[in-house]
Design a protein around this motif. Structure first.
Motif, short mmCIF file in Angstrom:
data_model
loop_
_atom_site.label_atom_id
_atom_site.label_comp_id
_atom_site.label_asym_id
_atom_site.label_seq_id
_atom_site.Cartn_x
_atom_site.Cartn_y
_atom_site.Cartn_z
N UNK A 132 75.49 73.00 36.53
CA UNK A 132 75.62 74.86 37.20
C UNK A 132 74.33 75.83 36.45
N UNK A 133 74.42 76.25 35.09
CA UNK A 133 73.64 77.01 34.69
C UNK A 133 72.47 76.58 34.70
N UNK A 134 72.03 75.47 34.11
CA UNK A 134 70.31 74.84 34.44
C UNK A 134 69.95 74.52 35.40
N UNK A 135 71.12 74.34 36.25
CA UNK A 135 69.96 74.05 37.96
C UNK A 135 69.59 75.70 37.98
N UNK A 136 70.55 77.02 37.92
CA UNK A 136 69.80 77.79 38.06
C UNK A 136 68.56 78.30 37.35
N UNK A 137 68.56 78.40 36.31
CA UNK A 137 67.40 78.64 36.00
C UNK A 137 66.17 78.10 36.11
N UNK A 138 66.08 76.58 36.66
CA UNK A 138 65.30 75.79 36.78
C UNK A 138 64.90 76.18 38.15
N UNK A 139 65.72 76.60 38.96
CA UNK A 139 64.89 76.91 40.49
C UNK A 139 64.24 78.66 39.79
N UNK A 142 76.16 74.26 47.85
CA UNK A 142 76.57 75.94 48.51
C UNK A 142 76.14 76.38 47.17
N UNK A 143 75.69 75.87 45.80
CA UNK A 143 74.97 75.58 44.69
C UNK A 143 72.95 76.28 44.41
N UNK A 144 72.85 75.59 45.54
CA UNK A 144 71.55 75.34 45.42
C UNK A 144 70.56 76.41 47.26
N UNK A 145 72.37 77.14 47.55
CA UNK A 145 71.79 78.00 48.36
C UNK A 145 72.15 79.43 48.35
N UNK A 146 73.02 79.18 47.13
CA UNK A 146 73.15 80.54 46.46
C UNK A 146 71.71 81.13 45.34
N UNK A 147 70.74 79.96 45.18
CA UNK A 147 69.46 80.08 45.23
C UNK A 147 68.68 80.12 45.04
N UNK A 148 68.95 79.17 46.55
CA UNK A 148 67.49 79.38 47.67
C UNK A 148 66.68 80.10 47.51
N UNK A 149 67.43 81.93 47.06
CA UNK A 149 66.89 83.49 47.84
C UNK A 149 65.44 83.92 46.76
#
Length: 248
Positions: free
Chosen positions: A150-157, A231-238
């Motif tokens: 979860x943490x890594x995905x947010x940073x990558x995005x 849900x995670x991709x949606x939250x980071x998509x902005x």
């Protein structure tokens, strides 16, 4: 490298050989958005840039939920018992029903990523590189509830948005601080694959009930996992909504 990471690498290498495992971003978005009766000009902009910039979140959610529903039906269907020809089933790294499960996991992960703004995972030749496999590993980690993922995905995005990367293979993850974390995620996934393979095999020992038990377990796990990634991709998509693309 430890056995867990080795096991996951085997799965991913074998997965790349399965016909149809790779999702072409442009073709996927063209088809899905056309089905929603979105005008071609908007579709072209979504492909050239990203859907988050040009479509409202309700539309993206509807497309994502439809993809999840479609793959949930397929992954639990009776035909799935036959397994998918080629790929990891042929290599003998996984039982056929487990193989087809991960086939759909990887397919839906690619689709959800494209819906919520991710650039192409394929290189210019239509291949999934080591870089893209690392990203897919993180996606699957999120699906299975690995907190590190979860943490890594947010940073990558965030990094992808900042660099305006149009193809993930051009972003060298091996030179980032995430690489050791991705290896930890791979280790965890490899252990899980081994446990799941054993459980699937054990279920088949029960006459007549094995297929039903296996299918039921698949149904109650696949959809929540796909929803978790959505849900995670949606939250980071902005972060993709404000990206400025060059004219080139």
């Amino acid at each position: 490298m430890d056995n867990g990471s080795n096991k996951w690498n085997q799965v991913m290498i074998a997965a790349m050989a399965v016909p149809g495992i790779k999702v072409n971003r442009s073709s996927f978005l063209q088809e899905e958005l056309s089905n929603r009766h979105i005008d071609q000009n908007t579709i072209s902009l979504c492909i050239q840039e990203n859907p988050v910039k040009h479509l409202d979140i309700a539309m993206l959610d509807a497309i994502a939920k439809a993809c999840i529903k479609n793959h949930t039906i397929k992954v639990t269907s009776i035909s799935a018992a036959v397994g998918i020809p080629g790929g990891f089933a042929m290599l003998g790294t996984l039982p056929a029903d487990t193989a087809q499960y991960y086939y759909h996991v990887l397919k839906v992960a690619q689709k959800l990523a494209y819906i919520y703004g991710y650039p192409s995972l394929l290189d210019e030749n239509g291949n999934l590189t080591d870089n893209a496999i690392n990203v897919l590993t993180v996606f699957v980690g999120v699906m299975f509830g690995v907190s590190l993922a979860n943490q890594t995905l947010s940073k990558m995005t965030k990094a992808l948005a900042e660099q305006v990367v149009k193809r993930i293979p051009r972003m060298t993850l091996t030179k980032t601080v995430w690489y050791p974390i991705i290896k930890q995620i791979a280790k965890w996934l490899g252990i899980k694959v081994t446990k799941d393979s054993f459980a699937k095999g054990a279920a088949k020992v029960v006459p007549f009930l094995g297929a039903g038990l296996s299918g039921g377990l698949t149904y109650i796990t696949f959809k929540p996992q796909a929803n978790r990634l959505m849900k995670h991709l949606r939250e980071d998509s902005m972060v993709f909504a404000s990206v400025e693309y060059s004219a080139n």
